[in-house]
Design a protein around this motif. Sequence first.
Motif, PDB file in Angstrom:
ATOM      1  N   ALA A 209       2.587  10.613   8.156  1.00 28.15           N
ATOM      2  CA  ALA A 209       1.965  11.861   8.609  1.00 28.15           C
ATOM      3  C   ALA A 209       1.373  12.588   7.415  1.00 28.15           C
ATOM      4  CB  ALA A 209       2.991  12.748   9.302  1.00 28.15           C
ATOM      5  N   LEU A 210       0.259  13.231   7.668  1.00 27.79           N
ATOM      6  CA  LEU A 210      -0.524  13.864   6.614  1.00 27.79           C
ATOM      7  C   LEU A 210      -0.901  15.248   7.107  1.00 27.79           C
ATOM      8  CD1 LEU A 210      -2.012  13.141   3.951  1.00 27.79           C
ATOM      9  CD2 LEU A 210      -3.980  12.550   5.382  1.00 27.79           C
ATOM     10  N   PHE A 211      -0.585  16.255   6.310  1.00 27.44           N
ATOM     11  CA  PHE A 211      -0.902  17.609   6.784  1.00 27.44           C
ATOM     12  C   PHE A 211      -1.013  18.606   5.632  1.00 27.44           C
ATOM     13  CE2 PHE A 211       3.592  16.493   7.850  1.00 27.44           C
ATOM     14  CZ  PHE A 211       4.278  17.326   6.976  1.00 27.44           C
ATOM     15  N   PRO A 212      -1.658  19.739   5.915  1.00 27.08           N
ATOM     16  CA  PRO A 212      -1.791  20.783   4.896  1.00 27.08           C
ATOM     17  C   PRO A 212      -0.474  21.538   4.750  1.00 27.08           C
ATOM     18  CG  PRO A 212      -2.751  21.523   6.951  1.00 27.08           C
ATOM     19  CD  PRO A 212      -2.352  20.091   7.157  1.00 27.08           C
TER      20      PRO A 212
ATOM     21  N   THR B 231       0.846  -1.199   0.000  1.00 29.57           N
ATOM     22  CA  THR B 231       0.000   0.000   0.000  1.00 29.57           C
ATOM     23  C   THR B 231       0.881   1.249   0.000  1.00 29.57           C
ATOM     24  OG1 THR B 231      -1.683  -1.186   1.266  1.00 29.57           O
ATOM     25  CG2 THR B 231      -1.834   1.219   1.266  1.00 29.57           C
ATOM     26  N   THR B 232       0.457   2.245  -0.771  1.00 28.43           N
ATOM     27  CA  THR B 232       1.213   3.497  -0.816  1.00 28.43           C
ATOM     28  C   THR B 232       0.679   4.456   0.251  1.00 28.43           C
ATOM     29  OG1 THR B 232      -0.331   4.523  -2.360  1.00 28.43           O
ATOM     30  CG2 THR B 232       1.539   3.308  -3.313  1.00 28.43           C
ATOM     31  N   ALA B 233       1.420   5.558   0.432  1.00 30.20           N
ATOM     32  CA  ALA B 233       0.989   6.595   1.385  1.00 30.20           C
ATOM     33  C   ALA B 233      -0.403   7.092   1.005  1.00 30.20           C
ATOM     34  CB  ALA B 233       2.001   7.746   1.392  1.00 30.20           C
ATOM     35  N   GLU B 234      -0.577   7.412  -0.256  1.00 29.33           N
ATOM     36  CA  GLU B 234      -1.897   7.891  -0.680  1.00 29.33           C
ATOM     37  C   GLU B 234      -2.960   6.813  -0.497  1.00 29.33           C
ATOM     38  OE1 GLU B 234      -2.138   9.859  -4.443  1.00 29.33           O
ATOM     39  OE2 GLU B 234      -4.325   9.984  -4.339  1.00 29.33           O
TER      40      GLU B 234
ATOM     41  N   PRO C 199     -10.729  17.827   2.385  1.00 28.97           N
ATOM     42  CA  PRO C 199     -10.741  18.883   1.366  1.00 28.97           C
ATOM     43  C   PRO C 199      -9.333  19.204   0.877  1.00 28.97           C
ATOM     44  CG  PRO C 199     -11.924  19.555   3.381  1.00 28.97           C
ATOM     45  CD  PRO C 199     -11.164  18.307   3.706  1.00 28.97           C
ATOM     46  N   ASP C 200      -9.241  19.719  -0.335  1.00 29.81           N
ATOM     47  CA  ASP C 200      -7.947  20.133  -0.913  1.00 29.81           C
ATOM     48  C   ASP C 200      -6.919  19.014  -0.856  1.00 29.81           C
ATOM     49  OD1 ASP C 200      -8.745  22.787  -1.479  1.00 29.81           O
ATOM     50  OD2 ASP C 200      -8.475  23.303   0.626  1.00 29.81           O
ATOM     51  N   PHE C 201      -7.346  17.826  -1.207  1.00 26.95           N
ATOM     52  CA  PHE C 201      -6.474  16.665  -1.080  1.00 26.95           C
ATOM     53  C   PHE C 201      -5.163  16.842  -1.840  1.00 26.95           C
ATOM     54  CE2 PHE C 201      -4.906  12.384  -1.758  1.00 26.95           C
ATOM     55  CZ  PHE C 201      -5.152  11.775  -0.535  1.00 26.95           C
ATOM     56  N   ASP C 202      -5.243  17.499  -3.002  1.00 23.36           N
ATOM     57  CA  ASP C 202      -4.040  17.631  -3.835  1.00 23.36           C
ATOM     58  C   ASP C 202      -2.959  18.504  -3.219  1.00 23.36           C
ATOM     59  OD1 ASP C 202      -5.225  15.978  -5.604  1.00 23.36           O
ATOM     60  OD2 ASP C 202      -5.803  17.535  -7.041  1.00 23.36           O
ATOM     61  N   SER C 203      -3.366  19.347  -2.287  1.00 21.08           N
ATOM     62  CA  SER C 203      -2.374  20.239  -1.687  1.00 21.08           C
ATOM     63  C   SER C 203      -1.696  19.610  -0.454  1.00 21.08           C
ATOM     64  CB  SER C 203      -3.024  21.562  -1.270  1.00 21.08           C
ATOM     65  OG  SER C 203      -3.829  21.354  -0.119  1.00 21.08           O
ATOM     66  N   LEU C 204      -2.173  18.448  -0.030  1.00 18.58           N
ATOM     67  CA  LEU C 204      -1.649  17.851   1.207  1.00 18.58           C
ATOM     68  C   LEU C 204      -0.194  17.414   1.082  1.00 18.58           C
ATOM     69  CD1 LEU C 204      -4.593  15.653   2.519  1.00 18.58           C
ATOM     70  CD2 LEU C 204      -4.095  18.078   2.887  1.00 18.58           C
ATOM     71  N   LEU C 205       0.487  17.446   2.206  1.00 18.11           N
ATOM     72  CA  LEU C 205       1.876  16.983   2.262  1.00 18.11           C
ATOM     73  C   LEU C 205       1.930  15.667   3.030  1.00 18.11           C
ATOM     74  CD1 LEU C 205       3.515  20.424   3.102  1.00 18.11           C
ATOM     75  CD2 LEU C 205       3.363  19.303   0.859  1.00 18.11           C
TER      76      LEU C 205
ATOM     77  N   GLU D  49      -9.795  29.814  11.706  1.00 17.94           N
ATOM     78  CA  GLU D  49      -9.455  29.253  10.401  1.00 17.94           C
ATOM     79  C   GLU D  49      -7.968  28.877  10.367  1.00 17.94           C
ATOM     80  OE1 GLU D  49      -9.764  30.511   5.654  1.00 17.94           O
ATOM     81  OE2 GLU D  49     -10.335  31.936   7.204  1.00 17.94           O
ATOM     82  N   TRP D  50      -7.684  27.679   9.845  1.00 17.77           N
ATOM     83  CA  TRP D  50      -6.289  27.307   9.604  1.00 17.77           C
ATOM     84  C   TRP D  50      -5.798  28.100   8.413  1.00 17.77           C
ATOM     85  CZ3 TRP D  50      -3.538  24.801  13.047  1.00 17.77           C
ATOM     86  CH2 TRP D  50      -4.178  23.946  13.944  1.00 17.77           C
ATOM     87  N   VAL D  51      -4.701  28.811   8.575  1.00 20.61           N
ATOM     88  CA  VAL D  51      -4.230  29.705   7.520  1.00 20.61           C
ATOM     89  C   VAL D  51      -3.767  28.925   6.293  1.00 20.61           C
ATOM     90  CG1 VAL D  51      -2.433  31.385   6.942  1.00 20.61           C
ATOM     91  CG2 VAL D  51      -3.661  31.539   9.115  1.00 20.61           C
ATOM     92  N   SER D  52      -3.230  27.737   6.499  1.00 20.99           N
ATOM     93  CA  SER D  52      -2.701  26.959   5.378  1.00 20.99           C
ATOM     94  C   SER D  52      -3.800  26.469   4.449  1.00 20.99           C
ATOM     95  CB  SER D  52      -1.926  25.757   5.909  1.00 20.99           C
ATOM     96  OG  SER D  52      -2.708  25.067   6.857  1.00 20.99           O
ATOM     97  N   ASP D  53      -5.054  26.529   4.901  1.00 24.16           N
ATOM     98  CA  ASP D  53      -6.145  26.028   4.077  1.00 24.16           C
ATOM     99  C   ASP D  53      -6.600  27.012   3.024  1.00 24.16           C
ATOM    100  OD1 ASP D  53      -6.255  23.613   5.074  1.00 24.16           O
ATOM    101  OD2 ASP D  53      -8.265  23.735   5.930  1.00 24.16           O
ATOM    102  N   ARG D  54      -6.166  28.240   3.165  1.00 27.57           N
ATOM    103  CA  ARG D  54      -6.611  29.248   2.211  1.00 27.57           C
ATOM    104  C   ARG D  54      -6.008  29.025   0.851  1.00 27.57           C
ATOM    105  NH1 ARG D  54      -5.246  34.192   5.744  1.00 27.57           N
ATOM    106  NH2 ARG D  54      -6.723  33.876   7.435  1.00 27.57           N
ATOM    107  N   VAL D  55      -6.787  29.333  -0.162  1.00 23.76           N
ATOM    108  CA  VAL D  55      -6.257  29.213  -1.526  1.00 23.76           C
ATOM    109  C   VAL D  55      -5.364  30.425  -1.820  1.00 23.76           C
ATOM    110  CG1 VAL D  55      -6.856  29.017  -3.944  1.00 23.76           C
ATOM    111  CG2 VAL D  55      -8.297  27.967  -2.194  1.00 23.76           C
TER     112      VAL D  55
END
Lengths: 81, 81, 138, 138
Positions: B73-76, B28-31, B46-52, C132-138
């Motif tokens: 670990a998964l984070f914005p 299994t991969t991270a994703e 939300p915004d899955f593509d921007s996650l690190l 609001e989490w700042v990193s979530d903003r576009v």
Amino acid sequence: MRITIKAFASVKDSLGFSERRLDLSSGTTAEGAVRAVERELGVGIPDFDSLLFAVNEEYCRRDRVLRENDVLALFPPVSGG
Amino acid sequence: MRITIKAFASVKDSLGFSERRLDLSSGTTAEGAVRAVERELGVGIPDFDSLLFAVNEEYCRRDRVLRENDVLALFPPVSGG
Amino acid sequence: MKTLRLQNEPIDYTSALAATGTVEDGAVLAFIGTPRRDSGGRTVEHIFYEAYESMALKEMDRIADEAMAAWPITDCLIVHRMGRVDPDKASILVAVSSRHREEGFAALRFIIDTIKKTVPIWKKEVYADGSEWVSDRV
Amino acid sequence: MKTLRLQNEPIDYTSALAATGTVEDGAVLAFIGTPRRDSGGRTVEHIFYEAYESMALKEMDRIADEAMAAWPITDCLIVHRMGRVDPDKASILVAVSSRHREEGFAALRFIIDTIKKTVPIWKKEVYADGSEWVSDRV
């Protein structure tokens, strides 16, 4: 005319004073005033060409013509910081 | 294999946990691991593509293949400073 | 010398800066970041910082090492606050010491820019009516 | 806000930096200069600073005004010590606050570079066996 001459740092050490009143003929330049002081005291300021001149707390050229009550300051390149 | 998944900031809010143990099939991969968690909990991040993604405290690509005992670990995007 | 710290307590500039730089150095350059009161028209009551602490410290260590390899800086200090921080208080202090200030400027800039890109720390802005989490903003 | 000071007392970073920057600002950048212990192979015991104080304050004021006109910085602090300063103590602290750090970097750099060129302050290095005005060196 009467002016005040101030000396700082190594120039003060060379001239032996930090402030002095001078009587000069009108039309004397900043450099002329300093040469007059050197002659009067029989001293020479080393590295004369590197010295900075200010009149009334503003930098000026050494050919600046002095006026009554001017405060002429003479000092080596600054080294603060 | 067993791994640990950690979530931070808005991802933690979306998933409702900060740390969880997961049982995954090998390869299994991270994703893939994150998608499995989303399915299990019935949530979408939300915004899955921007996650690190990071594994064992090092950033990694999302196609990184996980190993036994990995800490994923998964984070914005970060916003410190 | 590297000093890397995540802390809940306010940042004490005097002790932090006194520990940065040695008698061999001529220049300490420091950056202090403070949360802004105004964020896109909304008034920020306070900030909440969260980190992946163990990884954040590793990243800070890596950034300090990179800076110390790239520029002849002797000390590198990175202190970041965690938890609640009021808008007029420092959230981050970065300081470097070097013999000449040019090197310090370049290193400090690199360190701050890189921290903001790679260290896993997140900022949540708290307003009178929400957060609001700042990193979530576009 | 401008704060310009020549003082004999040690520089207190905390009170100086706490007074720089407001809740509107995001970034404070600071430069701390410390005399170097080693000067061209000689060991500096301490430094003695002298200034043409009234003119120095005017020049500092002019530099601060120029920086504040050229970059959107809100506060500018320049504190320089006078008299005897030991090599591990700060001789100068310059700090600027701005909403974004890029502007602060540029302004801080301009202020330090200009202070070192135009403000009438001189440094005498005192060694175990004598002393020398630094500005006299070729």
